[in-house]
Design an enzyme around this catalytic site. Structure first.
Site: not given
Length: 243
Positions: A17, A102, A141, A204, A226
């Site tokens: 996300p 986040c 997450k 990464d 991502g």
């Protein structure tokens, strides 16, 4: 093959996300290219879901071709997060994901996102309330930790496992790092070794070869991609071809 609850992910690669990036149009693009076993929505507010705010519901919209699809929710109140999980379930999503990663201050200051890693007991209460409230799988997450002095993902993951989620995902940077430095895959591997539930590793993986290498070198069950997918939406298809 990877399973989250009863949901089979094949291949075990997922689109992470990303706020402002992974909207339904981008998720459909990725799915059409193939090789992506799971897509996750942009994070949505538990408060907005419970109150039925149109803008929040827009973020959670998905199409059938995106399945299996996970809707990621953020918030800091157990009862509200449980109610939000029930909204997600009622929307027909396959999985509800808890945002504990986040690093953005406007999220963290409300005891949500990665700030939950500073209070693992409270985070576990949130996750436990959600797993009891719905029948669909709940996932979490997280990041490596809040900062270099509080790298606690292995311990937090074990606490989360006890709270009942079907899987966890770990991004190997701290909140303080944001997206600087490197993702610590040694730490991610440690988490995967410590818990019995499936673990996604993240960070990464920019090339398909890196995606495959991470699954081969560690005990992670899957890889969450991502920014690598923003650069190359074909990365999942290419990784699946190498597997």
């Amino acid at each position: 093959m990877m399973k989250i609850g009863s949901i089979q992910l094949a291949p075990p690669f997922a689109l992470a996300p990303m706020a402002g990036m992974t909207d339904t149009a981008f998720r459909r693009l990725v799915k059409r290219k193939g090789g992506c076993g799971l897509v996750v929505t942009e994070m949505v507010s538990s408060e907005g879901l419970v109150r039925g705010i149109d803008r929040t519901l827009d973020y959670a919209e998905y199409t059938e071709e995106e399945r299996p699809v996970s809707i990621q929710v953020f918030g800091g109140e157990p009862a509200k997060m449980a109610a939000a999980a029930q909204v997600v379930e009622a929307m027909g999503a396959d999985i509800v994901d808890v945002n504990m990663g986040c690093p953005v201050p406007k999220i963290a200051k409300h005891n949500a996102g990665c700030s939950l890693m500073r209070d693992p007991a409270h985070a576990a209460t949130i996750v436990r309330s959600m797993t009891k409230a719905v029948r669909i799988p709940v996932t979490v997450k997280m990041r490596a930790g809040w900062d270099d002095r509080a790298v606690n993902a292995p311990v937090v993951a074990q606490m989360m496992e006890d709270a009942g989620p079907a899987a966890v995902a770990v991004h190997g940077r701290t909140a303080a790092q944001s997206y600087s430095g490197l993702s610590d895959w040694t730490l991610i591997a440690d988490v995967a070794d410590r818990v019995g539930i499936p673990v996604f590793g993240s960070g990464d993986c920019i090339t398909p070869e890196q995606v495959i290498a991470r699954t081969a070198e560690t005990a992670v069950a899957g890889v969450l991609v991502g920014r690598g997918a923003l650069r190359n939406p074909w990365i999942f298809q290419q990784a699946a071809a190498l597997a």
